[in-house]
Motif scaffolding. Structure first.
Motif, PDB file in Angstrom:
ATOM      1  N   GLY A   9       0.815  -1.208   0.000  1.00  0.00           N
ATOM      2  CA  GLY A   9       0.000   0.000   0.000  1.00  0.00           C
ATOM      3  C   GLY A   9       0.848   1.257   0.000  1.00  0.00           C
ATOM      4  N   SER A  10       0.219   2.384  -0.273  1.00  0.00           N
ATOM      5  CA  SER A  10       0.933   3.639  -0.341  1.00  0.00           C
ATOM      6  C   SER A  10       1.322   4.115   1.056  1.00  0.00           C
ATOM      7  N   ALA A  11       2.372   4.944   1.104  1.00  0.00           N
ATOM      8  CA  ALA A  11       2.908   5.400   2.379  1.00  0.00           C
ATOM      9  C   ALA A  11       2.245   6.695   2.811  1.00  0.00           C
ATOM     10  N   VAL A  36      -1.933  -2.351  13.981  1.00  0.00           N
ATOM     11  CA  VAL A  36      -0.551  -2.532  14.424  1.00  0.00           C
ATOM     12  C   VAL A  36      -0.279  -3.996  14.731  1.00  0.00           C
ATOM     13  N   ASP A  37      -1.215  -4.643  15.446  1.00  0.00           N
ATOM     14  CA  ASP A  37      -0.990  -6.015  15.885  1.00  0.00           C
ATOM     15  C   ASP A  37      -1.181  -7.041  14.772  1.00  0.00           C
ATOM     16  N   SER A  38      -1.595  -6.578  13.574  1.00  0.00           N
ATOM     17  CA  SER A  38      -1.635  -7.489  12.425  1.00  0.00           C
ATOM     18  C   SER A  38      -0.232  -7.789  11.913  1.00  0.00           C
ATOM     19  N   GLY A  39       0.741  -6.960  12.316  1.00  0.00           N
ATOM     20  CA  GLY A  39       2.126  -7.185  11.910  1.00  0.00           C
ATOM     21  C   GLY A  39       2.427  -6.808  10.480  1.00  0.00           C
ATOM     22  N   THR A  40       1.568  -5.999   9.853  1.00  0.00           N
ATOM     23  CA  THR A  40       1.751  -5.671   8.429  1.00  0.00           C
ATOM     24  C   THR A  40       2.201  -4.232   8.200  1.00  0.00           C
ATOM     25  N   LEU A  41       2.408  -3.450   9.246  1.00  0.00           N
ATOM     26  CA  LEU A  41       2.788  -2.053   9.080  1.00  0.00           C
ATOM     27  C   LEU A  41       4.307  -1.891   9.117  1.00  0.00           C
ATOM     28  N   ASN A  42       4.830  -1.112   8.177  1.00  0.00           N
ATOM     29  CA  ASN A  42       6.256  -0.808   8.126  1.00  0.00           C
ATOM     30  C   ASN A  42       6.478   0.690   8.272  1.00  0.00           C
ATOM     31  N   PRO A  66       6.622  -3.111  15.463  1.00  0.00           N
ATOM     32  CA  PRO A  66       6.413  -4.346  16.222  1.00  0.00           C
ATOM     33  C   PRO A  66       4.995  -4.463  16.770  1.00  0.00           C
ATOM     34  N   VAL A  67       4.524  -5.693  16.841  1.00  0.00           N
ATOM     35  CA  VAL A  67       3.236  -5.978  17.474  1.00  0.00           C
ATOM     36  C   VAL A  67       3.282  -5.480  18.914  1.00  0.00           C
ATOM     37  N   GLY A  68       2.233  -4.811  19.337  1.00  0.00           N
ATOM     38  CA  GLY A  68       2.177  -4.272  20.687  1.00  0.00           C
ATOM     39  C   GLY A  68       2.583  -2.825  20.795  1.00  0.00           C
ATOM     40  N   ALA A  69       3.119  -2.248  19.705  1.00  0.00           N
ATOM     41  CA  ALA A  69       3.499  -0.831  19.736  1.00  0.00           C
ATOM     42  C   ALA A  69       2.245   0.039  19.826  1.00  0.00           C
ATOM     43  N   ARG A  70       2.309   1.063  20.648  1.00  0.00           N
ATOM     44  CA  ARG A  70       1.178   1.979  20.802  1.00  0.00           C
ATOM     45  C   ARG A  70       1.574   3.434  20.563  1.00  0.00           C
ATOM     46  N   SER A  77       7.514   7.882   7.675  1.00  0.00           N
ATOM     47  CA  SER A  77       6.377   7.416   6.875  1.00  0.00           C
ATOM     48  C   SER A  77       5.979   6.024   7.321  1.00  0.00           C
ATOM     49  N   ILE A  78       4.684   5.715   7.171  1.00  0.00           N
ATOM     50  CA  ILE A  78       4.175   4.382   7.511  1.00  0.00           C
ATOM     51  C   ILE A  78       3.440   3.820   6.313  1.00  0.00           C
ATOM     52  N   VAL A  79       3.695   2.547   6.005  1.00  0.00           N
ATOM     53  CA  VAL A  79       3.033   1.821   4.923  1.00  0.00           C
ATOM     54  C   VAL A  79       2.279   0.650   5.521  1.00  0.00           C
ATOM     55  N   PRO A  80       0.990   0.439   5.182  1.00  0.00           N
ATOM     56  CA  PRO A  80       0.183   1.306   4.322  1.00  0.00           C
ATOM     57  C   PRO A  80      -0.469   2.420   5.123  1.00  0.00           C
TER      58      PRO A  80
END
Length: 230
Positions: free
Chosen positions: A27-29, A104-110, A175-179, A206-209
């Protein structure tokens, strides 16, 4: 209305999740933080120099340089000694940026951290820009993401004369659990001169997506998911 058998529902749910996860990876950033040090104050509270003071070569990088960039100042009247001082921006909540705990906890965010760096002549004073993820209790979650540093500025163009600018960046999974996350600039002085001349400009996170991309993807796939079974 025709009911969907539980087995068929589970199979369809799996097929729905696969493209959603794939989309999350490409996804876009969304730019969630940027600091160009152009104003009289800035998020880190760093002192600044004007490019027209000619302490560095011109900065022709992208994002474009404005009129000012940050440095470490002279926080303790440091002379020709090693010295380090850290400046932090206000803590950034991921939910306030549009990312729910479930995302966040899906583990798919970069996350991508980027900044431009320079130094003063041959002194090799340096800045390190970092992001530390925090959990729900405000504790550190893993090690910080760091860019810049001594090795990076030592390779900048210019040698013993005015030094050039270059961009350093790093991408890392959130990381999973980041708030929330804490952005900091560590300014480091070598035993030359009085000021800490680790120069930094155009800090970007930046965060994707991006959140809107996630929701648009879900909305687009819902009709496919609930289409009538043949």
């Amino acid at each position: 209305m025709k009911l969907i058998h539980p087995t068929h529902f589970a199979n369809r749910l799996v097929r729905f999740a696969i493209p959603l996860i794939a989309f999350a990876q490409i996804g876009s950033a969304a730019v969630v933080f940027t600091e160009d040090f152009e104003g009289g104050t800035n998020a880190f509270g760093l002192p600044t120099y004007g490019y027209n003071e000619n302490y560095t070569l011109a900065n022709s990088l992208t994002p474009a340089a404005g009129s000012r960039y940050a440095h470490g100042g002279n926080p303790a009247g440091a002379g020709e000694v090693m010295f380090e001082v850290s400046f932090s921006a206000p803590e950034l909540s991921l939910t306030e940026l549009g990312y729910t705990n479930e995302m966040v906890d899906s583990g798919t965010l970069n996350l991508t951290l980027a900044a431009q760096f320079s130094t003063y002549q041959s002194q090799n004073d340096f800045a390190i820009v970092s992001v530390q993820f925090l959990d729900a209790l405000g504790g550190n979650l893993g090690s910080p993401i760091e860019i810049g540093g001594s090795d990076f500025v030592s390779t900048l163009s210019g040698g013993t004369g005015s030094r050039g600018w270059d961009t350093d960046s790093l991408e890392s999974a959130i990381p999973v659990g980041a708030r929330s996350m804490l952005l900091s600039v560590s300014e480091n002085k070598t035993p030359q001169g009085a000021y800490i001349d680790g120069y930094v400009d155009n800090v970007t996170v930046s965060i994707v997506p991006e959140p809107s991309a996630i929701f648009l993807c879900i909305a687009g796939l819902l009709p496919w998911f609930f289409r009538r079974q043949r």
